[in-house]
Design an enzyme around this catalytic site. Sequence first.
Site, PDB file in Angstrom:
ATOM      1  N   ASP A 196      98.329 -40.977 -56.964  1.00 22.76           N
ATOM      2  CA  ASP A 196      97.808 -41.948 -57.926  1.00 22.76           C
ATOM      3  C   ASP A 196      97.429 -41.154 -59.169  1.00 22.76           C
ATOM      4  O   ASP A 196      96.360 -40.564 -59.244  1.00 22.76           O
ATOM      5  CB  ASP A 196      96.594 -42.652 -57.309  1.00 22.76           C
ATOM      6  CG  ASP A 196      95.972 -43.673 -58.246  1.00 22.76           C
ATOM      7  OD1 ASP A 196      96.322 -43.669 -59.451  1.00 22.76           O
ATOM      8  OD2 ASP A 196      95.131 -44.467 -57.778  1.00 22.76           O
ATOM      9  N   THR A 222      98.449 -46.423 -63.648  1.00 28.67           N
ATOM     10  CA  THR A 222      98.116 -47.491 -64.576  1.00 28.67           C
ATOM     11  C   THR A 222      98.812 -47.152 -65.887  1.00 28.67           C
ATOM     12  O   THR A 222      99.201 -46.002 -66.124  1.00 28.67           O
ATOM     13  CB  THR A 222      96.592 -47.555 -64.820  1.00 28.67           C
ATOM     14  OG1 THR A 222      96.129 -46.248 -65.167  1.00 28.67           O
ATOM     15  CG2 THR A 222      95.866 -48.030 -63.578  1.00 28.67           C
ATOM     16  N   LYS A 225      95.701 -46.014 -69.473  1.00 28.74           N
ATOM     17  CA  LYS A 225      94.796 -44.866 -69.626  1.00 28.74           C
ATOM     18  C   LYS A 225      95.458 -43.840 -70.548  1.00 28.74           C
ATOM     19  O   LYS A 225      95.752 -44.185 -71.680  1.00 28.74           O
ATOM     20  CB  LYS A 225      94.405 -44.348 -68.251  1.00 28.74           C
ATOM     21  CG  LYS A 225      93.581 -45.421 -67.509  1.00 28.74           C
ATOM     22  CD  LYS A 225      93.202 -45.075 -66.102  1.00 28.74           C
ATOM     23  CE  LYS A 225      92.505 -46.279 -65.472  1.00 28.74           C
ATOM     24  NZ  LYS A 225      92.321 -46.125 -64.032  1.00 28.74           N
TER      25      LYS A 225
HETATM   26  C1  LIG Z   1      92.039 -46.885 -63.007  1.00 33.07           C
HETATM   27  C2  LIG Z   1      92.478 -46.466 -61.678  1.00 33.07           C
HETATM   28  C3  LIG Z   1      92.977 -47.397 -60.750  1.00 33.07           C
HETATM   29  C4  LIG Z   1      92.885 -48.897 -60.891  1.00 33.07           C
HETATM   30  O1  LIG Z   1      93.286 -49.472 -62.029  1.00 33.07           O
HETATM   31  P1  LIG Z   1      92.809 -50.948 -62.455  1.00 33.07           P
HETATM   32  O2  LIG Z   1      93.845 -51.274 -63.478  1.00 33.07           O
HETATM   33  O3  LIG Z   1      91.430 -50.798 -62.997  1.00 33.07           O
HETATM   34  O4  LIG Z   1      92.868 -51.829 -61.272  1.00 33.07           O
HETATM   35  C5  LIG Z   1      93.458 -46.912 -59.549  1.00 33.07           C
HETATM   36  N1  LIG Z   1      93.436 -45.596 -59.274  1.00 33.07           N
HETATM   37  C6  LIG Z   1      92.944 -44.678 -60.131  1.00 33.07           C
HETATM   38  C7  LIG Z   1      92.939 -43.229 -59.759  1.00 33.07           C
HETATM   39  C8  LIG Z   1      92.438 -45.084 -61.357  1.00 33.07           C
HETATM   40  O5  LIG Z   1      91.940 -44.175 -62.195  1.00 33.07           O
END
Ligand SMILES: *Cc1c(COP(=O)(O)O)cnc(C)c1O
Length: 427
Positions: A196, A222, A225
């Site tokens: 992730d 995502t 970010k």
């Molecule tokens: C932000 C994030 C998510 C989830 O994203 P959302 O769009 O807020 O649901 C999942 N895993 C990690 C590591 C993240 O930083």
Amino acid sequence: MMLQKSDNEVYTIIQKELERQRKVLEMIPSENFTSVAVIEALGTVLTNKYSEGYPGRRYYGGNEFIDDIENLARDRAKKLFGVEYANVQPYSGSPANQAVYFALLKPGDTVLGMDLAMGGHLTHGYKLNFSGKYYHAVAYGVDQTTSLIDYDQVREIALRERPKMIIAGATAYPRKFDFAKFAEIAHEVDAYLLVDMSHITGLIIAGVHPSPVPHADVIMTTTHKTLRGPRGAMILATKLADRLHDVFRPESKKDLGGLIDSAIIPGLQGGPHNHQTAAIAVCLKEAMEPSFIEYGRHIQKNAAALAEELVAHGMTLVTGGTDNHLVLVDVTPQGIPGKQAEELLDSVGITVNKNLIPYDKRKAMDPSGIRLGTPALTTRGFTEADMKVVAGLIADVVTHPSDEAVLDRVRSKVAELTSAHPLYPEL
Ligand SMILES: *Cc1c(COP(=O)(O)O)cnc(C)c1O
């Protein structure tokens, strides 16, 4: 113009939010400012269309242009990351992770992820999240003295618990992930490896963090970010998981991509958000340009400058510094808790978030730390010299929590910095 006339109430709130974004130092490491092109793509008629299914296989008619958009987004994602498979339909990161669980595991299966309290994400097995409620979640943490991931410990837990999936990724870990080590452990115990990379995608594209692609079976990111796109997410897959085909699904003819496609729809979602897909395509094109590589490198240099100067001002950083886009500050030595530090900084126009530090003695709602990141300020053009000034301001605030003269001086310095780096002048 239309909105202002038809619904001035909503218009006014949006304008206020734009002004807020312009006026504060946005240092929440998971936030960023998309390009105006991305915002334009979001506000389009694509939002009107139902297109359940995938390009060429839809449950509704009239999808020839929606197919073009989704194919473009998928192709750009595959090219940018060098993977065979991409799904751009997840509504956001959490549902994307849910889709990966749904594709690869059965309820009750064991997953091994990073402890939320040590920097992991809710969806990596937290007890109140779907991932901890419907799966048997076990966690790895960081070493108590170094605050670094202890790969021997990860391996030990994996050998003992035999997870079907291991998750590498975090929301508050200031150092690099060793994806090769994670893969070695996953291969040893016949587990899938999900990386992730949500927080660090932009750094990976820029080459300042190693890529998970040679090591992971599935990758989730995502798009809002460090990738600097719209809210949304993508799931990528490699061919590495073929090694597990006979172990976990001898009866299934589907490859990993097929399993993920079905997990998204009909498994979890209905119609994709096509305006979002278009905006993802736009941000991927931006991410393929040489200027994005410069951007990713700059995020990391800015974080290093921020960390160095915070330390020079006597602040305590978890792991002593950073390799990526964020720093985790333990404010205990300054004699104030994280919640108060967040509120104080908020009051002078510096937006950060309170955060647990590893082995925190305090609670999540009032932890010992604050988390700071540079992606958004880097988008505004902040330099390393600017970041050193910002570090000084942060140190001044947390060491003089009730000195109004200091707080006022910081407020005017924030105003100076934000007007030197205008945000969305065209809006
Ligand atoms: C932000 C994030 C998510 C989830 O994203 P959302 O769009 O807020 O649901 C999942 N895993 C990690 C590591 C993240 O930083």
